[in-house]
Design an enzyme around this catalytic site. Structure first.
Site, short mmCIF file in Angstrom:
data_model
loop_
_atom_site.label_atom_id
_atom_site.label_comp_id
_atom_site.label_asym_id
_atom_site.label_seq_id
_atom_site.Cartn_x
_atom_site.Cartn_y
_atom_site.Cartn_z
CG HIS A 270 8.74 10.62 -1.17
ND1 HIS A 270 7.93 11.60 -1.02
CD2 HIS A 270 8.68 9.95 -2.49
CE1 HIS A 270 7.39 11.69 -2.09
NE2 HIS A 270 7.81 10.98 -3.06
CD GLU A 271 10.37 7.31 -4.36
OE1 GLU A 271 9.66 6.63 -4.91
OE2 GLU A 271 10.66 8.54 -4.50
CG HIS A 274 5.39 6.74 -4.34
ND1 HIS A 274 4.29 7.56 -4.81
CD2 HIS A 274 6.22 7.72 -4.41
CE1 HIS A 274 4.55 8.69 -4.96
NE2 HIS A 274 5.92 9.19 -4.70
CD GLU A 300 4.55 13.01 -4.18
OE1 GLU A 300 5.45 13.55 -3.68
OE2 GLU A 300 4.76 11.99 -5.01
#
EC number: 3.4.17.19
Length: 506
Positions: A270-271, A274, A300
């Protein structure tokens, strides 16, 4: 009329200087969240406040605002989506917003949020909401003041004015029916899955996964999907996040639990999503609108796309399965590919948002969306918050937290003053599904790449459609340009239905 390039360069240089202060404050806050000695907290709050106040002063000067207004009047013949037009338009918009806030309010809020995050961290570790109550009440009072100042003279509420910082142009009136429709459709799907004849072996995800092995495995996967470790790094903290400290310096942070594999693995993925967005922005415009992300909903969408549409797909796990078994032989020795794939796509109401499955995740967001509106409006007091939180979880997910740490204290956002941030998560989920569907339409064999551990084509597609544009288009315009449609919940529901229906034998 032609844009005065001398004046234009002067305002750009001013914002580059502001970016130096802001990124320096971000670096200090990154250090505070990763390794700062606990006793250093008081002085750290003063350091951050000083830097953010200096940046705010640069962004709100009267002469600077007049220069932007003059430049804005000269834009008649410029491409509205070009770098010069975008810089002038968006900096003027930022000035109009920022100049409503006095520097002493910005300084007090900076101090309150640094101290608030420290209080939250300690309260969460000790499972005592009362230890955080006072800090939270102070932050809410300050953020309500900010929202009211920003909303003055407009039709927006204080909460909407705060939300505009993260998702420009968003309104509660527009989001509420979209979220209500999504909530109903998700609830129906979750109910069907709960009663489904087939269920995954979720227990295999809570076996022993040594943290050192998780660290190595997560870093390898972040590198494989495209996160550039020459321009970034991966560290650990109590609440995962991503921050950029300079044009070649992106930091992503995750956390690991020895008995819950998805937390560290999907948190890292997830990060990394980003981080790849940040690394895809144009370095030569760092600190200026063409080199800045457009909204947190779009941000997001990048993290959720890599976490879910890619990271929970069958082709991805066909590639990763042998490596996972090699990294965690004791936990996965007798586990088949199909069992592991089914387990990482389980659907089950749970307490912790960042560990929630795809189907229930947005219900966590909608709970927070309602609660933070009530906190800012004053309809809900800080003392009433824990009970209101528990009641919402019982109503929406049929479960209640057994303590504050897995309940009202689980998120860092409110301690950091991030009111209005939460709805961008659901907007990001909607955009992720829509962007991914468009990418597959453009590249029908894309998932074959994943089965070979190749992700370059998807990352390049996202860079071309999203990353490199910065703020040259609005979030809504980016989605429309990339997918041909306005943002809707249909793509997310189609994606969930098409994957989960056969898995659960519906």
């Amino acid at each position: 009329m032609t844009v005065d390039l001398t004046t234009f360069e002067t305002v750009c240089q001013r914002m580059r200087q502001a970016a130096l202060y802001t990124s320096s404050a971000d670096a200090l806050e990154w250090d505070e969240r990763t390794g700062m000695p606990a006793a250093a907290g008081e002085y750290r709050a003063d350091q951050v406040a000083e830097l953010r106040s200096a940046a705010h002063a640069l962004k709100t000067g009267a002469a600077y605002g007049e220069a932007l207004a003059t430049l804005k009047d000269q834009l008649d013949d410029e491409d509205p989506h070009g770098d010069i037009s975008t810089t002038i338009r968006e900096l003027h918009r930022d000035w109009c917003r920022d100049s409503r806030l006095p520097v002493d309010l910005v300084a007090r809020l900076s101090v309150a949020t640094v101290r608030g995050q420290q209080a939250w961290d300690a309260a969460r570790k000790n499972d005592r909401f009362g230890d955080f109550r006072g800090a939270l009440e102070q932050i809410i009072t300050l953020k309500r003041d900010v929202g009211q100042r920003l909303a003055e003279g407009t039709s927006s509420s204080a909460y909407e004015a705060l939300m505009d910082e993260y998702e420009p142009g968003a309104s509660v009136a527009a989001l509420t029916p979209v979220f209500a429709d999504l909530k109903q459709r998700l609830t129906d799907l979750i109910t069907r899955i709960t009663d489904a004849p087939r269920q995954p072996r979720v227990e295999l995800l809570s076996r022993e996964y040594p943290i050192d092995a998780q660290r190595r495995f997560s870093a390898q996967i972040a590198h494989a999907v495209g996160f550039d470790f020459d321009r970034g790094r991966l560290d650990e903290t109590s609440h995962p996040f991503c921050t950029t400290l300079g044009p070649q310096d992106c930091r992503i942070l995750t956390r690991y639990e020895a008995n819950w594999f998805p937390g560290g693995f999907f948190g890292t993925l997830h990060e990394a999503g980003h981080g790849m967005y940040e690394q895809g922005l144009r370095d030569d415009w760092f600190g200026l609108p063409p080199g800045s992300y457009v909204s947190l909903g779009i941000h997001e969408s990048q993290s959720r796309l890599w976490e879910n549409q890619v990271g929970r797909s069958l082709p991805f796990w066909k590639w990763l399965y042998p490596s996972a078994k090699s990294a965690f032989p004791d936990a996965l020795d007798e586990v088949s590919l199909d069992e592991l794939y089914f387990a990482v796509n389980h659907v089950r109401p749970s307490m912790i948002r960042v560990e929630a499955d795809e189907a229930t995740y947005n219900l966590h967001i909608l709970i927070r969306f309602e609660l933070e509106q009530a906190l800012i409006s004053g309809d809900l007091s800080v003392d009433e918050l824990p009970m209101a939180w528990n009641e919402q979880y019982q109503r929406c997910l049929g479960i209640q937290p057994s303590n504050d740490a897995e309940g009202v204290l689980q998120d860092v956002h409110w301690s950091a003053g991030l009111f209005g941030y939460f709805p961008t998560y659901t907007l990001g989920n909607l955009a992720a599904a829509q962007l991914y569907a468009a990418a597959v339409t453009d590249m029908p064999d894309l998932e074959h790449d994943f089965s070979r551990g190749e992700f370059e084509r998807l990352l390049h597609w996202l860079c071309e459609r999203v990353h490199r544009h910065g703020r040259c288009y609005s979030g809504a315009e980016l989605i429309k340009n990339a997918t041909g449609d306005e943002l809707s919940a249909d793509h997310l529901m189609d994606y969930l239905e098409s994957k989960l229906t056969p898995l659960f034998g519906l």
